[in-house]
Write a protein that holds these residues in place. Structure first.
Motif, short mmCIF file in Angstrom:
data_model
loop_
_atom_site.label_atom_id
_atom_site.label_comp_id
_atom_site.label_asym_id
_atom_site.label_seq_id
_atom_site.Cartn_x
_atom_site.Cartn_y
_atom_site.Cartn_z
N UNK A 1 33.55 84.52 77.45
CA UNK A 1 32.45 83.97 76.91
C UNK A 1 32.71 82.48 77.34
N UNK A 2 31.51 82.40 78.40
CA UNK A 2 31.84 81.44 79.08
C UNK A 2 31.70 79.45 78.13
N UNK A 3 31.50 78.69 78.60
CA UNK A 3 31.58 77.33 78.55
C UNK A 3 29.68 77.30 77.96
N UNK A 4 28.91 76.34 77.52
CA UNK A 4 27.45 75.78 77.59
C UNK A 4 27.94 74.89 79.16
N UNK A 5 28.92 74.24 78.84
CA UNK A 5 28.62 73.24 81.26
C UNK A 5 28.84 74.60 82.41
N UNK A 6 29.64 75.37 81.94
CA UNK A 6 29.47 76.67 83.56
C UNK A 6 28.35 77.15 83.37
N UNK A 7 27.67 76.66 82.42
CA UNK A 7 26.17 77.65 82.71
C UNK A 7 24.72 76.73 82.56
N UNK A 8 25.31 75.86 82.92
CA UNK A 8 24.38 74.27 83.25
C UNK A 8 24.09 73.81 82.42
N UNK A 9 24.89 74.01 81.06
CA UNK A 9 24.70 72.23 79.88
C UNK A 9 25.55 71.97 79.75
N UNK A 10 26.41 71.26 80.15
CA UNK A 10 26.94 69.97 80.26
C UNK A 10 27.71 69.17 78.91
N UNK A 11 26.11 68.63 78.52
CA UNK A 11 26.38 68.07 77.37
C UNK A 11 26.20 68.67 76.35
N UNK A 12 26.39 69.99 76.49
CA UNK A 12 26.53 70.90 74.98
C UNK A 12 27.92 70.96 74.54
N UNK A 13 29.17 70.08 75.61
CA UNK A 13 30.14 69.95 75.40
C UNK A 13 31.13 69.25 74.09
N UNK A 14 31.23 69.87 73.40
CA UNK A 14 31.35 69.45 72.39
C UNK A 14 32.68 70.18 71.49
N UNK A 15 33.53 68.50 70.37
CA UNK A 15 34.49 69.93 69.34
C UNK A 15 34.27 69.72 67.88
N UNK A 16 34.46 69.68 66.83
CA UNK A 16 34.72 69.43 65.33
C UNK A 16 35.96 68.93 65.27
N UNK A 17 36.25 67.92 64.76
CA UNK A 17 37.76 67.59 64.77
C UNK A 17 37.92 67.64 63.36
N UNK A 18 39.45 67.92 62.71
CA UNK A 18 39.76 67.41 61.35
C UNK A 18 40.88 66.35 61.76
N UNK A 19 40.85 65.74 60.45
CA UNK A 19 41.56 64.45 60.16
C UNK A 19 42.32 64.47 59.24
N UNK A 20 43.49 63.85 58.66
CA UNK A 20 44.01 62.77 57.68
C UNK A 20 43.69 61.54 57.18
N UNK A 21 43.18 61.28 56.10
CA UNK A 21 42.60 59.95 55.97
C UNK A 21 43.03 59.72 54.11
N UNK A 22 42.34 58.62 53.69
CA UNK A 22 43.22 57.95 52.67
C UNK A 22 42.50 56.77 52.30
N UNK A 23 41.64 56.69 50.99
CA UNK A 23 41.20 55.64 50.65
C UNK A 23 41.59 54.15 51.54
N UNK A 24 40.80 53.58 51.36
CA UNK A 24 41.11 52.19 52.18
C UNK A 24 42.07 51.27 51.30
N UNK A 25 43.38 50.37 52.18
CA UNK A 25 43.67 49.78 51.23
C UNK A 25 45.63 50.22 50.98
N UNK A 26 45.26 52.00 51.45
CA UNK A 26 46.56 52.29 51.34
C UNK A 26 47.91 51.79 51.10
N UNK A 27 49.55 51.73 50.96
CA UNK A 27 50.00 50.52 51.50
C UNK A 27 50.69 51.00 52.88
N UNK A 28 50.70 50.12 53.83
CA UNK A 28 51.53 50.04 55.22
C UNK A 28 52.33 51.73 54.76
#
Length: 325
Positions: A235-262
């Motif tokens: 499976x080729x990348x968009x970049x190698x097919x001439x579309x480098x702007x379509x290089x991206x990923x969707x991340x997932x993170x771990x977060x909590x409400x503002x003010x979580x104790x240090x």
């Protein structure tokens, strides 16, 4: 992660954290909620249910995944933003909301950066342009050539989603004006319509599509990673097919409400590298082609990535006039 690093994220800490947290006794009561802001079966839910047992074991406390879906992930994310910062409510934060919704929605009920304590990135999923296994489009070139003269529809998980923005960029970069966006309320109904022939293509995170790609039910025309994926070397990348702007990923993170104790924020941040490299989790992440960075961005580094992506994708949304009302 130390207290100075937490302050570098721009998030305010309480002047006096609860005595329980300061003593290091947390967690001591009930279960900890891990909020997934999308329905069961998708990217966020899948990763949340992989992480929860590992978190439970590491903390010695039950971690329960709670789905609070709606409004493209905004409802569940807002729920966490307004929850008590007591260490019993966490969020599997998602670029779909914290970056792409921020870029396309003029008014969110929360600030994606300052209304949260962001501990770090867990994994990233590339996006893939998918067609049915028996589609006449066998290459990206065939696909965009067709969209120059006739309607070729691509589904996405909703207006303003990362797949929507990628499709808009592809249409512009390939000069394919008839590449038409069809938004859905999530990935599952879009996939259903793809298989039924209602739409010709589908842009989606790779995670829940891996097995159908391996089975030949779906064919990937291109992937948004900088390099080809080891599991799908053809499976080729968009970049190698001439579309480098379509290089991206969707991340997932771990977060909590503002003010979580240090002390809690520091403990949870320190857990992330160990959790995402656990052998049983690493194996599943590889199966899903949804992998952690090495090392995972933590604290201020994670927030800086988020801020930069918000800037970049807001510019893209404005370029193509993509606004979620």
């Amino acid at each position: 992660m130390n207290r100075r690093q937490i302050l570098a994220t721009g998030l305010a800490l309480p002047l006096a954290a609860p005595a329980l947290a300061q003593s290091g006794a947390w967690p001591t009561r009930g279960s900890i909620r891990l909020i997934a802001q999308f329905p069961p079966g998708g990217l966020v839910d899948t990763v949340a249910r992989l992480m929860a047992p590992a978190m439970s074991q590491a903390l010695g406390q039950t971690v329960v995944v709670e789905n609070r879906a709606g409004a493209g992930g905004v409802i569940g994310t807002d729920f966490v933003a307004k929850a008590a910062p007591d260490g019993y409510t966490f969020l599997v934060s998602h670029a779909s909301v914290h970056v792409y919704s921020t870029a396309t929605m003029p008014s969110l009920p929360f600030d994606p950066v300052t209304d949260f304590t962001h501990m770090g990135m867990l994994v990233e999923a590339s996006n893939v342009l998918l067609v049915k296994g028996d589609s006449p489009y066998r290459t990206l070139d065939q696909y965009v050539t067709a969209a120059k003269t006739r309607a070729v529809r691509y589904g996405s998980s909703g207006i303003g989603s990362a797949p929507h923005l990628l499709g808009a960029m592809l249409s512009a970069e390939a000069a394919a004006p008839q590449l038409d966006h069809v938004p859905y309320r999530g990935s599952a109904p879009a996939l259903q319509d793809l298989m039924a022939g209602v739409i010709e293509s589908f842009i989606d995170p790779i995670t829940t599509n891996v097995q159908m790609m391996k089975d030949g039910v779906l064919r990937a025309l291109a992937v948004s990673t900088p390099q080809r994926l080891p599991a799908f070397p053809d499976v080729p990348t968009f970049a190698e097919l001439g579309f480098p702007k379509l290089t991206s990923a969707q991340w997932l993170g771990l977060s909590a409400p503002k003010g979580l104790p240090a002390p809690i924020a520091e403990r949870m941040t320190a857990l992330i590298p160990a959790l995402v490299t656990r052998p049983e989790l690493r194996s599943r992440f590889e199966e899903l082609q949804t992998l952690p960075r090495n090392p995972p961005p933590l604290g201020a580094d994670f927030v800086n990535i988020m801020r930069q992506q918000i800037t970049d994708w807001t510019a893209v949304a404005r370029q193509f006039n993509i606004v979620v009302s």
